[in-house]
Design an enzyme around this catalytic site. Sequence first.
Site, PDB file in Angstrom:
ATOM      1  CD  GLU A  51      -2.131   1.453   2.880  1.00 52.52           C
ATOM      2  OE1 GLU A  51      -2.400   2.606   3.243  1.00 52.52           O
ATOM      3  OE2 GLU A  51      -2.179   0.469   3.639  1.00 52.52           O
ATOM      4  CG  ASP A  55       0.199   7.021  -1.221  1.00 49.44           C
ATOM      5  OD1 ASP A  55      -0.894   7.497  -1.545  1.00 49.44           O
ATOM      6  OD2 ASP A  55       1.095   7.711  -0.693  1.00 49.44           O
ATOM      7  CG  ASP A 124      -5.723   1.343   3.284  1.00 51.50           C
ATOM      8  OD1 ASP A 124      -5.566   2.484   2.794  1.00 51.50           O
ATOM      9  OD2 ASP A 124      -5.918   1.142   4.494  1.00 51.50           O
ATOM     10  CD  GLU A 127      -3.136   4.301  -1.569  1.00 48.62           C
ATOM     11  OE1 GLU A 127      -2.983   5.501  -1.873  1.00 48.62           O
ATOM     12  OE2 GLU A 127      -3.006   3.879  -0.396  1.00 48.62           O
TER      13      GLU A 127
END
Length: 237
Positions: A51, A55, A124, A127
């Site tokens: 994650e 991101d 989450d 990502e």
Amino acid sequence: MNEVKFQKAIKYKFNDIQLLKTALTHSSYVNEFKNDRAHHNKDEQNNERLEFLGDAIFDAVISDELYKKLWDVEEGVLTKLRASIVCERSLARCAKSLSLGKLISLGKGEENSGGRSRNSILADAMEAVIGAVYLDGGFEAAKSFVLSIFGSIIEDALNGKLYKDYKTDIQEILQARGEADIRYIIEKEEGPDHNKTFYVNLLFNGKVIGNGCGRTKKEAEQNAAKEGIERGEVLVF
């Protein structure tokens, strides 16, 4: 939907399927079974590291796309557009369109409290999938994946049809007049843990200028900022 169908849906086939499995493993699942020898794999990881990586990749891809498409737009506008795309709501929207929640490995507690449909968990995981694609196929594969999956959201943002970031807007209005003390205070919470409603007050230099409620603190804050702008009080300070 299983992992095979999911790969077809995103038009990307993993060379290392374990990366996808890790991307879809929530921390609650690993923590719940870590002491259960019948279920626990000592090498099993949750998706938090993926994650983190996803991101950064997501942010880079969207920044690159906006920079190229909007060559004559100033930095401040690009920043706002990127923020409207690179956010929990966009990620959760895409995750839901792919039925990602059905594939996530959750602990029983999260499962029973509606975790499969919770925006924060879906965002989450989305990502994490981006991070997994990057590790599996490199930046170009991740870029192609993001632009394909988030294509409609990017177009909505470019056409002004995407949700606004009211918190940023009101902050810019207030700070343009000098130093400003802007705070979001939770007034109360209602409902069980898995289905809470948050009520938030927006304070400017100690005075309430907006109220909002929402299923998450962030949503309540956005609604408080929106009301603050719509009230018009920010224009008379």
